[in-house]
Design a protein around this motif. Structure first.
Motif, PDB file in Angstrom:
ATOM      1  N   ILE A 455      45.422  -6.995  77.492  1.00  0.00           N
ATOM      2  CA  ILE A 455      46.352  -7.929  78.140  1.00  0.00           C
ATOM      3  C   ILE A 455      45.691  -9.286  78.344  1.00  0.00           C
ATOM      4  CG2 ILE A 455      47.496  -8.401  80.346  1.00  0.00           C
ATOM      5  CD1 ILE A 455      48.281  -5.434  80.444  1.00  0.00           C
ATOM      6  N   GLU A 456      44.430  -9.279  78.771  1.00  0.00           N
ATOM      7  CA  GLU A 456      43.703 -10.545  78.944  1.00  0.00           C
ATOM      8  C   GLU A 456      43.560 -11.278  77.615  1.00  0.00           C
ATOM      9  OE1 GLU A 456      42.642 -12.215  81.637  1.00  0.00           O
ATOM     10  OE2 GLU A 456      43.791 -10.701  82.763  1.00  0.00           O
ATOM     11  N   MET A 457      43.277 -10.536  76.534  1.00  0.00           N
ATOM     12  CA  MET A 457      43.159 -11.154  75.206  1.00  0.00           C
ATOM     13  C   MET A 457      44.489 -11.786  74.800  1.00  0.00           C
ATOM     14  SD  MET A 457      40.921  -8.143  73.357  1.00  0.00           S
ATOM     15  CE  MET A 457      41.090  -8.860  71.717  1.00  0.00           C
ATOM     16  N   ARG A 458      45.597 -11.115  75.095  1.00  0.00           N
ATOM     17  CA  ARG A 458      46.906 -11.660  74.747  1.00  0.00           C
ATOM     18  C   ARG A 458      47.208 -12.908  75.574  1.00  0.00           C
ATOM     19  NH1 ARG A 458      52.637 -10.423  76.129  1.00  0.00           N
ATOM     20  NH2 ARG A 458      53.861 -11.091  74.308  1.00  0.00           N
ATOM     21  N   LYS A 459      46.838 -12.872  76.867  1.00  0.00           N
ATOM     22  CA  LYS A 459      47.052 -14.047  77.703  1.00  0.00           C
ATOM     23  C   LYS A 459      46.265 -15.241  77.174  1.00  0.00           C
ATOM     24  CE  LYS A 459      46.932 -13.495  82.200  1.00  0.00           C
ATOM     25  NZ  LYS A 459      46.530 -12.963  83.536  1.00  0.00           N
ATOM     26  N   ALA A 468      51.272 -16.186  67.164  1.00  0.00           N
ATOM     27  CA  ALA A 468      51.224 -15.138  66.134  1.00  0.00           C
ATOM     28  C   ALA A 468      50.306 -13.995  66.578  1.00  0.00           C
ATOM     29  CB  ALA A 468      50.749 -15.723  64.808  1.00  0.00           C
ATOM     30  N   ALA A 469      49.137 -14.333  67.119  1.00  0.00           N
ATOM     31  CA  ALA A 469      48.202 -13.308  67.601  1.00  0.00           C
ATOM     32  C   ALA A 469      48.769 -12.592  68.820  1.00  0.00           C
ATOM     33  CB  ALA A 469      46.856 -13.954  67.934  1.00  0.00           C
ATOM     34  N   SER A 470      49.411 -13.375  69.703  1.00  0.00           N
ATOM     35  CA  SER A 470      50.010 -12.794  70.907  1.00  0.00           C
ATOM     36  C   SER A 470      51.081 -11.769  70.547  1.00  0.00           C
ATOM     37  CB  SER A 470      50.625 -13.899  71.766  1.00  0.00           C
ATOM     38  OG  SER A 470      51.385 -13.356  72.826  1.00  0.00           O
ATOM     39  N   ASP A 471      51.962 -12.135  69.583  1.00  0.00           N
ATOM     40  CA  ASP A 471      53.027 -11.224  69.172  1.00  0.00           C
ATOM     41  C   ASP A 471      52.472 -10.018  68.435  1.00  0.00           C
ATOM     42  OD1 ASP A 471      54.801 -12.957  70.299  1.00  0.00           O
ATOM     43  OD2 ASP A 471      55.467 -13.866  68.400  1.00  0.00           O
ATOM     44  N   LYS A 472      51.396 -10.211  67.671  1.00  0.00           N
ATOM     45  CA  LYS A 472      50.800  -9.094  66.931  1.00  0.00           C
ATOM     46  C   LYS A 472      50.250  -8.040  67.896  1.00  0.00           C
ATOM     47  CE  LYS A 472      47.478  -7.989  63.287  1.00  0.00           C
ATOM     48  NZ  LYS A 472      46.443  -8.513  62.354  1.00  0.00           N
ATOM     49  N   ILE A 473      49.584  -8.508  68.955  1.00  0.00           N
ATOM     50  CA  ILE A 473      49.057  -7.569  69.967  1.00  0.00           C
ATOM     51  C   ILE A 473      50.197  -6.800  70.613  1.00  0.00           C
ATOM     52  CG2 ILE A 473      47.937  -7.426  72.226  1.00  0.00           C
ATOM     53  CD1 ILE A 473      46.191  -9.807  71.350  1.00  0.00           C
ATOM     54  N   ASP A 475      53.241  -6.199  69.402  1.00  0.00           N
ATOM     55  CA  ASP A 475      53.906  -5.309  68.461  1.00  0.00           C
ATOM     56  C   ASP A 475      53.055  -4.080  68.133  1.00  0.00           C
ATOM     57  OD1 ASP A 475      55.975  -7.116  68.473  1.00  0.00           O
ATOM     58  OD2 ASP A 475      55.403  -8.074  66.579  1.00  0.00           O
ATOM     59  N   MET A 476      51.740  -4.259  68.046  1.00  0.00           N
ATOM     60  CA  MET A 476      50.856  -3.122  67.750  1.00  0.00           C
ATOM     61  C   MET A 476      50.867  -2.118  68.910  1.00  0.00           C
ATOM     62  SD  MET A 476      47.597  -4.941  65.864  1.00  0.00           S
ATOM     63  CE  MET A 476      46.706  -3.392  65.674  1.00  0.00           C
ATOM     64  N   LEU A 477      50.866  -2.627  70.132  1.00  0.00           N
ATOM     65  CA  LEU A 477      50.936  -1.737  71.284  1.00  0.00           C
ATOM     66  C   LEU A 477      52.291  -1.034  71.361  1.00  0.00           C
ATOM     67  CD1 LEU A 477      49.175  -3.887  74.037  1.00  0.00           C
ATOM     68  CD2 LEU A 477      48.261  -1.860  72.893  1.00  0.00           C
ATOM     69  N   ALA A 478      53.356  -1.770  71.050  1.00  0.00           N
ATOM     70  CA  ALA A 478      54.701  -1.183  71.090  1.00  0.00           C
ATOM     71  C   ALA A 478      54.820  -0.041  70.092  1.00  0.00           C
ATOM     72  CB  ALA A 478      55.755  -2.249  70.805  1.00  0.00           C
ATOM     73  N   ALA A 479      54.169  -0.185  68.925  1.00  0.00           N
ATOM     74  CA  ALA A 479      54.205   0.874  67.913  1.00  0.00           C
ATOM     75  C   ALA A 479      53.559   2.160  68.411  1.00  0.00           C
ATOM     76  CB  ALA A 479      53.506   0.395  66.636  1.00  0.00           C
ATOM     77  N   GLU A 480      52.664   2.038  69.398  1.00  0.00           N
ATOM     78  CA  GLU A 480      52.000   3.203  69.987  1.00  0.00           C
ATOM     79  C   GLU A 480      52.670   3.654  71.285  1.00  0.00           C
ATOM     80  OE1 GLU A 480      49.654   4.866  68.469  1.00  0.00           O
ATOM     81  OE2 GLU A 480      49.706   3.430  66.810  1.00  0.00           O
ATOM     82  N   GLY A 481      53.856   3.084  71.567  1.00  0.00           N
ATOM     83  CA  GLY A 481      54.589   3.500  72.753  1.00  0.00           C
ATOM     84  C   GLY A 481      54.159   2.803  74.030  1.00  0.00           C
ATOM     85  N   ILE A 482      53.429   1.687  73.921  1.00  0.00           N
ATOM     86  CA  ILE A 482      52.962   0.946  75.097  1.00  0.00           C
ATOM     87  C   ILE A 482      53.720  -0.373  75.138  1.00  0.00           C
ATOM     88  CG2 ILE A 482      50.980  -0.100  76.253  1.00  0.00           C
ATOM     89  CD1 ILE A 482      49.217   1.904  74.653  1.00  0.00           C
ATOM     90  N   GLN A 483      54.520  -0.561  76.157  1.00  0.00           N
ATOM     91  CA  GLN A 483      55.359  -1.752  76.272  1.00  0.00           C
ATOM     92  C   GLN A 483      54.721  -2.773  77.213  1.00  0.00           C
ATOM     93  OE1 GLN A 483      58.012  -1.901  74.294  1.00  0.00           O
ATOM     94  NE2 GLN A 483      57.700   0.229  73.636  1.00  0.00           N
ATOM     95  N   LEU A 484      54.480  -3.974  76.716  1.00  0.00           N
ATOM     96  CA  LEU A 484      53.984  -5.070  77.559  1.00  0.00           C
ATOM     97  C   LEU A 484      55.182  -5.807  78.144  1.00  0.00           C
ATOM     98  CD1 LEU A 484      50.994  -6.644  75.583  1.00  0.00           C
ATOM     99  CD2 LEU A 484      50.937  -5.008  77.454  1.00  0.00           C
ATOM    100  N   LYS A 485      55.062  -6.204  79.399  1.00  0.00           N
ATOM    101  CA  LYS A 485      56.136  -6.930  80.069  1.00  0.00           C
ATOM    102  C   LYS A 485      55.587  -8.217  80.643  1.00  0.00           C
ATOM    103  CE  LYS A 485      58.662  -2.719  81.295  1.00  0.00           C
ATOM    104  NZ  LYS A 485      59.285  -1.935  82.389  1.00  0.00           N
ATOM    105  N   GLY A 490      53.264 -15.944  84.612  1.00  0.00           N
ATOM    106  CA  GLY A 490      52.357 -15.703  83.507  1.00  0.00           C
ATOM    107  C   GLY A 490      51.650 -14.366  83.547  1.00  0.00           C
ATOM    108  N   GLU A 491      51.955 -13.527  84.552  1.00  0.00           N
ATOM    109  CA  GLU A 491      51.303 -12.217  84.628  1.00  0.00           C
ATOM    110  C   GLU A 491      51.961 -11.239  83.648  1.00  0.00           C
ATOM    111  OE1 GLU A 491      48.572 -11.483  86.463  1.00  0.00           O
ATOM    112  OE2 GLU A 491      48.557 -13.632  86.887  1.00  0.00           O
ATOM    113  N   MET A 492      51.214 -10.186  83.308  1.00  0.00           N
ATOM    114  CA  MET A 492      51.727  -9.158  82.415  1.00  0.00           C
ATOM    115  C   MET A 492      51.469  -7.779  83.011  1.00  0.00           C
ATOM    116  SD  MET A 492      50.433 -10.475  78.686  1.00  0.00           S
ATOM    117  CE  MET A 492      50.468 -12.239  78.265  1.00  0.00           C
TER     118      MET A 492
END
Length: 497
Positions: A455-459, A468-473, A475-485, A490-492
């Motif tokens: 999450i810190e890397m995405r922030k 592009a990097a933010s969305d890739k992180i 989408d990769m987590l979403a593919a594993e069933g982990i949803q970022l909100k 600016g918190e996640m």
């Protein structure tokens, strides 16, 4: 419904609950036979009566909750030699009987802790109350309702049924019982096929044995609960609970022997939870569908698609009224997991929302609607412990909570008093009475640490405008069933499906 009413299995109707001693409740629930691991079917009565215990305490009662451990004497009444289940399993596992008992009692206690069940007030064991059982049997013999044959003692059901309503709890008729009882070995010493054992003579090879006036032997299953319940709760107490499968012969036999021993019916209210089926079938070894708690939590069973968290099991059980049938499936448990996450996330959002300051700006209709759902929770619990409707009320509050967070509902649309009522309702019912806990509490700490790092890397990527990097992180987590909100400011946060 402002006062507690519960369904009495004995009268087959809902009755107002009135304890024998105001402010004090005696509750007895049949505990496990510790000859093996507890399984999914065992989870329902212990979670059901944990909620009963919690709610009775919530109403201000001092509850003496007695839940026994059957560590000897539980045998099938019509089995070939009426073998003690604990002794038989000890031979199979090449353990001393008390070693086996300790092993499975410890596993059972672990399962109850995982389910967040409160400990009973007293947890008596059958082997610790042999003297009380012998004394009770002697009393029943002296009163003419039991007889000894070859070192075994049997209860005279036909004589009892000629004077008392034997079969009323289970709906069995004594004549039908006599016609349908199978002819099996070990039955010939009884006067009547319907008679049940109070004490069994131990053959030479039998490990677990105690001295008695009739020779060395071991107690019958039914007499244990009558002796222990009367010792700790009195000759007549408030509530006796257990699974519906125990109505006959276990609870019917308890009523008969206790009535003779004490001269009165032992219990004011009988409560029975319904069974859990698996994809429409009864659980049984022949179907290979008995799922042990260790298998349920680890996912290590051919019928399981994944591990299931103990709180998911608890939530799944409480989503259905305790007297209704409950069918297990992977789909049902997966839906329960998602529903519990949604409900708890709404509760966490509510805890973080600022208390409204301007009561005059509140939406009167919305305010009243919320208060209705909150007050319904008490009415539904008072209506035979209807946990399913309590959860439905809490789910009705979730959209408003999420709407305030998302801006669809104005922050001042509810009054401060209603905001506090919602907080109190969630805390009281979700946590204190239903005994649920957030799934996040049991997440792997290392996984949580790794996800916080991601999450810190995405922030940081978003701060650099590297979308592009933010969305890739994400989408990769979403593919594993982990949803970022993405939260305000600016918190996640994340959730795992």
């Amino acid at each position: 419904m402002s006062e507690l009413h519960l369904y009495n299995s004995y009268s087959r109707q809902k009755e107002k609950f009135e304890p024998i001693t105001p402010g004090h409740v005696g509750l007895y629930v049949c505990g496990p036979t510790v000859s093996g691991e507890s399984h999914l079917g065992h989870a329902r009565p212990y979670i059901t009566f944990d909620v009963v215990n919690r709610y009775l305490q919530h109403l201000g009662n001092k509850v003496r909750y007695v839940r026994n451990i059957t560590d000897a004497g539980h045998f099938e009444e019509e089995g070939r030699e009426a073998e003690d289940k604990v002794a038989k399993k000890a031979l199979l596992e090449m353990l001393e009987p008390m070693e086996l008992v300790h092993k499975y009692t410890s596993l059972y206690h672990w399962g109850m802790q995982e389910f967040n069940c409160l400990e009973p007030s007293i947890e008596p064991t059958a082997t610790g109350h042999i003297i009380e059982q012998i004394n009770m049997i002697e009393d029943i013999i002296a009163k003419g309702y039991a007889y000894e044959v070859n070192g075994s003692v049997y209860f005279d059901v036909k004589k009892y049924a000629s004077e008392y309503p034997y079969g009323k709890l289970s709906g069995r008729v004594i004549d039908d019982l006599l016609e349908t009882t199978r002819e099996l070995e070990g039955q010939e010493e009884k006067r009547d096929r319907a008679d049940f054992a109070l004490w069994k003579n131990a053959p030479p090879e039998h490990i677990m044995r105690w001295k008695s006036p009739w020779g060395e032997g071991f107690p019958g299953w039914h007499i244990e609960c009558s002796a222990m319940s009367s010792k700790y709760l009195g000759q007549r107490f408030d509530i006796h609970g257990g699974g519906m499968d125990l109505q006959f012969p276990h609870h019917e036999s308890e009523i008969a022997q206790s009535t003779i021993a004490h001269g009165c019916a032992p219990v004011n209210y009988w409560m029975h939870n319904n069974m859990i089926t698996i994809e429409g079938r009864k659980m049984g070894k022949s179907y290979n569908n008995v799922i042990k708690l260790t298998e349920l939590f680890s996912g290590n069973h051919p019928m399981l698609e994944q591990p299931y968290h103990p709180m998911v099991i608890r939530f799944y059980i409480l989503q259905t009224h305790y007297r209704s049938t409950l069918d297990f499936s992977n789909e049902a448990l997966q839906a329960s997991e998602k529903a519990l996450r949604r409900l708890w996330e709404a509760y966490e959002v509510l805890q973080k929302l600022p208390v409204p300051a301007n009561a005059e700006a509140a939406d009167a209709a919305l305010d009243a609607n919320i208060r209705t759902f909150c007050h319904n929770c008490a009415d539904d619990m008072n209506d035979d412990f209807n946990t399913a409707r309590v959860l439905a009320n809490l789910f009705e509050l979730a959209p408003t909570i999420n709407g305030i967070k998302g801006g669809q509902v104005k922050a001042g649309a509810i009054s401060s008093a209603t905001h506090e009522l919602m907080l109190h309702t969630f805390k009281t019912y979700l946590e204190d009475i239903l005994g649920l806990k957030p799934l996040q509490q049991n997440r792997d700490a290392k996984l949580d640490a790794v996800l916080q790092l991601v999450i810190e890397m995405r922030k940081e990527a978003r701060n650099r405008k590297d979308y592009a990097a933010s969305d890739k992180i994400r989408d990769m987590l979403a593919a594993e069933g982990i949803q970022l909100k993405d939260e305000k400011g600016g918190e996640m946060s994340y959730s795992i499906d």
